[in-house]
Design an enzyme around this catalytic site. Structure first.
Site, PDB file in Angstrom:
ATOM      1  CG  HIS A  64      -2.383   0.210   0.877  1.00 25.37           C
ATOM      2  ND1 HIS A  64      -2.896   0.191  -0.395  1.00 25.37           N
ATOM      3  CD2 HIS A  64      -3.444   0.492   1.693  1.00 25.37           C
ATOM      4  CE1 HIS A  64      -4.194   0.426  -0.362  1.00 25.37           C
ATOM      5  NE2 HIS A  64      -4.545   0.623   0.889  1.00 25.37           N
ATOM      6  CG  ASN A  98      -8.988   3.540   3.912  1.00 22.77           C
ATOM      7  OD1 ASN A  98      -8.357   3.204   2.905  1.00 22.77           O
ATOM      8  ND2 ASN A  98      -9.490   2.657   4.747  1.00 22.77           N
ATOM      9  CG  ASP A 140      -1.524   0.322  -3.445  1.00 21.20           C
ATOM     10  OD1 ASP A 140      -2.295  -0.617  -3.167  1.00 21.20           O
ATOM     11  OD2 ASP A 140      -1.629   1.454  -2.920  1.00 21.20           O
ATOM     12  CG  ASN A 167     -11.106   1.660   0.379  1.00 20.38           C
ATOM     13  OD1 ASN A 167     -12.073   1.592  -0.385  1.00 20.38           O
ATOM     14  ND2 ASN A 167     -10.863   0.731   1.278  1.00 20.38           N
TER      15      ASN A 167
END
Length: 191
Positions: free
Chosen positions: A19, A66, A91, A112
């Site tokens: 991430h 997020n 990513d 997200n």
């Protein structure tokens, strides 16, 4: 003026996770620009450069993945970033490990962080650099994206990250996005 944003999570434990590919990518861009992430603003760490007379801000949001859109929105408004001068690197599990896909605009897909950016700036009309991670295990999605890269994965990701950082550099140098896409959209098998 250009704003280049890499997505990731700020804590050290996330440093070499899937991430954080966006953070890794803009770290390489900052190195190419010979600048450091030495300024805290708008819930980001930023590096400032000049390229061909244009101001370039490279940013890593500290809001966690997020909520990336909150920080990006603040920067876009603070610097009055023009349409087409924001680009985001991140990513993407939906494309194979080692692939790079650059797009002029589009949906967030399954990401997200991108969903939050689109929500906060109210548009999908900005370029993005997607760095392929694939989903190579049976782990739950959240466990996979927060897992550490193996040495073998790092070798493959390294090539993609260099390609993505070079694409970002060309973008801030003023190269037309279509040309950047033609040169740097790379499938994993080509790496």
């Amino acid at each position: 003026m250009y704003l280049v944003v890499g997505l990731g999570n700020p804590e050290k434990k996330y440093l070499n996770t899937w991430h954080n590919m966006g953070f890794m990518c803009v770290d390489r861009l900052a190195k190419k620009l010979e600048v450091s992430f030495d300024k805290a603003e708008c819930r980001c760490v930023t590096a400032h450069a000049r390229v061909n007379g244009e101001k370039v801000i490279v940013a890593k949001p500290l809001t966690y993945m997020n909520l990336s859109g909150e920080a990006v929105s603040e920067l876009v408004h603070k610097y009055k970033v023009e349409k087409g001068h924001l680009i985001v690197a991140y990513d993407d599990i939906d494309i194979p490990l080692g692939s790079v896909r650059i797009r002029k605009e589009g949906s967030a897909g399954t990401h997200n962080g991108m969903r939050n950016i689109i929500k906060m700036i109210s548009t999908t009309d900005f370029p993005r650099v997607r760095i392929g991670t694939g989903k190579q295990t049976q782990l739950a999605l959240v466990d996979f994206v927060l897992s550490q890269l193996t040495e073998e994965d790092k070798k493959i990701a390294d090539v993609a990250l260099d390609n993505a950082a070079e694409a970002l550099l060309q973008f801030v140098e003023g190269t037309d996005i279509d040309i950047v896409m033609q040169k740097h959209n790379v499938k994993a098998s080509a790496c």
